[in-house]
Motif scaffolding. Sequence first.
Motif, PDB file in Angstrom:
ATOM      1  N   VAL A 250     -14.034  -5.391  -3.872  1.00 45.32           N
ATOM      2  CA  VAL A 250     -13.393  -6.580  -3.298  1.00 45.32           C
ATOM      3  C   VAL A 250     -12.268  -7.053  -4.205  1.00 45.32           C
ATOM      4  CG1 VAL A 250     -15.513  -7.308  -2.104  1.00 45.32           C
ATOM      5  CG2 VAL A 250     -14.978  -8.235  -4.382  1.00 45.32           C
ATOM      6  N   CYS A 251     -11.334  -7.759  -3.599  1.00 44.05           N
ATOM      7  CA  CYS A 251     -10.220  -8.334  -4.364  1.00 44.05           C
ATOM      8  C   CYS A 251     -10.782  -9.431  -5.257  1.00 44.05           C
ATOM      9  CB  CYS A 251      -9.180  -8.903  -3.408  1.00 44.05           C
ATOM     10  SG  CYS A 251      -7.914  -9.889  -4.219  1.00 44.05           S
ATOM     11  N   GLU A 252     -10.457  -9.366  -6.549  1.00 42.51           N
ATOM     12  CA  GLU A 252     -11.051 -10.358  -7.452  1.00 42.51           C
ATOM     13  C   GLU A 252     -10.437 -11.742  -7.248  1.00 42.51           C
ATOM     14  OE1 GLU A 252      -8.341  -9.655 -11.435  1.00 42.51           O
ATOM     15  OE2 GLU A 252     -10.328  -8.696 -11.356  1.00 42.51           O
ATOM     16  N   ASN A 253      -9.318 -11.772  -6.572  1.00 42.09           N
ATOM     17  CA  ASN A 253      -8.675 -13.068  -6.330  1.00 42.09           C
ATOM     18  C   ASN A 253      -9.186 -13.738  -5.047  1.00 42.09           C
ATOM     19  OD1 ASN A 253      -6.652 -15.141  -6.875  1.00 42.09           O
ATOM     20  ND2 ASN A 253      -5.579 -14.300  -5.099  1.00 42.09           N
ATOM     21  N   CYS A 254      -9.219 -12.991  -3.922  1.00 42.14           N
ATOM     22  CA  CYS A 254      -9.570 -13.627  -2.641  1.00 42.14           C
ATOM     23  C   CYS A 254     -10.926 -13.178  -2.104  1.00 42.14           C
ATOM     24  CB  CYS A 254      -8.478 -13.368  -1.603  1.00 42.14           C
ATOM     25  SG  CYS A 254      -8.355 -11.653  -1.075  1.00 42.14           S
ATOM     26  N   GLY A 255     -11.506 -12.132  -2.683  1.00 41.01           N
ATOM     27  CA  GLY A 255     -12.826 -11.687  -2.254  1.00 41.01           C
ATOM     28  C   GLY A 255     -12.822 -10.759  -1.062  1.00 41.01           C
ATOM     29  N   ARG A 256     -11.641 -10.453  -0.516  1.00 41.08           N
ATOM     30  CA  ARG A 256     -11.595  -9.564   0.647  1.00 41.08           C
ATOM     31  C   ARG A 256     -11.989  -8.140   0.246  1.00 41.08           C
ATOM     32  NH1 ARG A 256      -6.823 -12.847   1.746  1.00 41.08           N
ATOM     33  NH2 ARG A 256      -6.949 -13.811   3.804  1.00 41.08           N
ATOM     34  N   ILE A 257     -12.582  -7.434   1.202  1.00 41.27           N
ATOM     35  CA  ILE A 257     -12.974  -6.046   0.960  1.00 41.27           C
ATOM     36  C   ILE A 257     -11.718  -5.178   1.011  1.00 41.27           C
ATOM     37  CG2 ILE A 257     -14.323  -4.097   1.863  1.00 41.27           C
ATOM     38  CD1 ILE A 257     -16.156  -6.499   3.125  1.00 41.27           C
ATOM     39  N   LEU A 258     -11.535  -4.371  -0.032  1.00 40.44           N
ATOM     40  CA  LEU A 258     -10.307  -3.577  -0.126  1.00 40.44           C
ATOM     41  C   LEU A 258     -10.536  -2.134   0.326  1.00 40.44           C
ATOM     42  CD1 LEU A 258      -9.125  -4.883  -3.617  1.00 40.44           C
ATOM     43  CD2 LEU A 258      -8.006  -5.355  -1.419  1.00 40.44           C
ATOM     44  N   ILE A 259      -9.563  -1.593   1.054  1.00 43.88           N
ATOM     45  CA  ILE A 259      -9.610  -0.188   1.464  1.00 43.88           C
ATOM     46  C   ILE A 259      -8.253   0.435   1.199  1.00 43.88           C
ATOM     47  CG2 ILE A 259     -11.414  -0.313   3.264  1.00 43.88           C
ATOM     48  CD1 ILE A 259      -8.872  -0.628   5.206  1.00 43.88           C
ATOM     49  N   ASP A 260      -8.210   1.773   1.166  1.00 43.38           N
ATOM     50  CA  ASP A 260      -6.915   2.432   0.964  1.00 43.38           C
ATOM     51  C   ASP A 260      -6.174   2.516   2.289  1.00 43.38           C
ATOM     52  OD1 ASP A 260      -9.238   4.548   1.085  1.00 43.38           O
ATOM     53  OD2 ASP A 260      -7.443   5.520   1.932  1.00 43.38           O
ATOM     54  N   THR A 261      -4.847   2.616   2.199  1.00 43.43           N
ATOM     55  CA  THR A 261      -4.014   2.603   3.416  1.00 43.43           C
ATOM     56  C   THR A 261      -4.317   3.785   4.333  1.00 43.43           C
ATOM     57  OG1 THR A 261      -2.313   3.395   1.932  1.00 43.43           O
ATOM     58  CG2 THR A 261      -1.958   1.234   2.886  1.00 43.43           C
ATOM     59  N   ASP A 262      -4.653   4.951   3.732  1.00 38.99           N
ATOM     60  CA  ASP A 262      -4.933   6.126   4.572  1.00 38.99           C
ATOM     61  C   ASP A 262      -6.108   5.846   5.509  1.00 38.99           C
ATOM     62  OD1 ASP A 262      -2.891   7.533   3.493  1.00 38.99           O
ATOM     63  OD2 ASP A 262      -4.121   8.700   2.089  1.00 38.99           O
ATOM     64  N   LEU A 263      -7.155   5.229   4.940  1.00 35.42           N
ATOM     65  CA  LEU A 263      -8.326   4.914   5.760  1.00 35.42           C
ATOM     66  C   LEU A 263      -7.932   3.908   6.841  1.00 35.42           C
ATOM     67  CD1 LEU A 263     -11.366   5.121   6.301  1.00 35.42           C
ATOM     68  CD2 LEU A 263     -11.728   3.275   4.665  1.00 35.42           C
ATOM     69  N   ASN A 264      -7.166   2.916   6.407  1.00 36.72           N
ATOM     70  CA  ASN A 264      -6.731   1.887   7.361  1.00 36.72           C
ATOM     71  C   ASN A 264      -5.911   2.485   8.497  1.00 36.72           C
ATOM     72  OD1 ASN A 264      -6.584  -0.967   8.047  1.00 36.72           O
ATOM     73  ND2 ASN A 264      -4.391  -0.755   7.615  1.00 36.72           N
ATOM     74  N   ASP A 265      -4.983   3.392   8.131  1.00 34.12           N
ATOM     75  CA  ASP A 265      -4.098   3.957   9.135  1.00 34.12           C
ATOM     76  C   ASP A 265      -4.812   4.968  10.048  1.00 34.12           C
ATOM     77  OD1 ASP A 265      -2.164   2.437   7.981  1.00 34.12           O
ATOM     78  OD2 ASP A 265      -1.174   4.095   6.913  1.00 34.12           O
ATOM     79  N   SER A 266      -5.919   5.534   9.545  1.00 35.73           N
ATOM     80  CA  SER A 266      -6.606   6.565  10.329  1.00 35.73           C
ATOM     81  C   SER A 266      -7.386   5.964  11.507  1.00 35.73           C
ATOM     82  CB  SER A 266      -7.571   7.354   9.433  1.00 35.73           C
ATOM     83  OG  SER A 266      -8.682   6.552   9.088  1.00 35.73           O
ATOM     84  N   ILE A 267      -7.530   4.648  11.488  1.00 37.91           N
ATOM     85  CA  ILE A 267      -8.335   4.026  12.534  1.00 37.91           C
ATOM     86  C   ILE A 267      -7.462   3.155  13.440  1.00 37.91           C
ATOM     87  CG2 ILE A 267     -10.177   2.337  12.958  1.00 37.91           C
ATOM     88  CD1 ILE A 267     -11.392   3.442  10.264  1.00 37.91           C
ATOM     89  N   SER A 268      -7.499   3.522  14.708  1.00 40.44           N
ATOM     90  CA  SER A 268      -6.759   2.671  15.655  1.00 40.44           C
ATOM     91  C   SER A 268      -7.676   2.295  16.813  1.00 40.44           C
ATOM     92  CB  SER A 268      -5.511   3.402  16.143  1.00 40.44           C
ATOM     93  OG  SER A 268      -5.897   4.539  16.853  1.00 40.44           O
ATOM     94  N   ILE A 269      -7.404   1.141  17.346  1.00 43.92           N
ATOM     95  CA  ILE A 269      -8.255   0.584  18.389  1.00 43.92           C
ATOM     96  C   ILE A 269      -7.490   0.608  19.702  1.00 43.92           C
ATOM     97  CG2 ILE A 269      -9.365  -1.574  19.161  1.00 43.92           C
ATOM     98  CD1 ILE A 269     -10.669  -0.275  16.708  1.00 43.92           C
ATOM     99  N   SER A 270      -8.173   1.003  20.756  1.00 47.35           N
ATOM    100  CA  SER A 270      -7.507   0.886  22.063  1.00 47.35           C
ATOM    101  C   SER A 270      -8.528   0.471  23.108  1.00 47.35           C
ATOM    102  CB  SER A 270      -6.868   2.205  22.447  1.00 47.35           C
ATOM    103  OG  SER A 270      -7.841   3.215  22.434  1.00 47.35           O
TER     104      SER A 270
END
Length: 270
Positions: A250-270
């Motif tokens: 998680v981001c030590e500043n805001c606490g959000r769960i962090l992921i890499d861009t490749d993982l993020n980009d590999s998933i699309s919703i339709s």
Amino acid sequence: MSDTTKFGFALGRSKKNNTMASVKEFSIEEKLSSLVSLQKVDSKLDEIQILKGELPMEVKDLEDEIEGLHARQTRVEEEINGIQEFIEQKKEGIKTAQALIKKYEKQSDNVKNNREFEAINKEIEMQVLEEKLCEKHIKDATEEIAEKAKALELAKKAVSTKETNLSGKKGELEKIISETEKEEKHFNKLAANARGHVDQRLLNSYDRIRNNFRNGLGVVPVERDSCGGCFHAIPPQKQSEIKLRKKIIVCENCGRILIDTDLNDSISIS
Ligand SMILES: [Zn+2]
């Protein structure tokens, strides 16, 4: 659903456990993928809520404004009627004065003395003044009516503009409601499915983080070496760990769960 999630699903079921697949069987990477799916679906649902959330308010505001304008219109119309009545009264006043003048003029033909003559003359003068005063009142009142009529015309135009606007917004709202019903159902199903692939503890923290931020983001990619949620810099060492997808980071500043861009980009919703 993405390939990653499908892959994750397959892996989860292939494990040596003949009871129902439990979320514990999913790897961190699979859970992260599901969280990303969930985040994307939730963001879509947020968009729908925003669309729906603002239009009914806009419609209500317009309805209130139109009601106010109608009330104003009625008030101006009543004022104009009042002024017209006043003008009629003054017209009557002129008639009365003129009749009196005629009467006094006749009387002045038969006066007996100078004093009587002067008294009648005074009465005539007074009625002439009264007549002039009535004429002045009528002139002022007529001008006032012209001004009010202008204001009334503007109010009517404003009402018709708002009414056009209102019917547009109402149509838009109805369209969104009918369109989003289906979408919402679809996305809710996807969300429930994604939630089934993440353990409760992680879901709880995701929901908590999401609720803490107005943009509703609980899972964010690392973008330009920073947290995609708060732009806090992420050190290279941590970025490498995130890319490995072996740990929830998680981001030590805001606490959000962090992921890499490749993982993020590999998933699309339709
Ligand atoms: Zn952050």
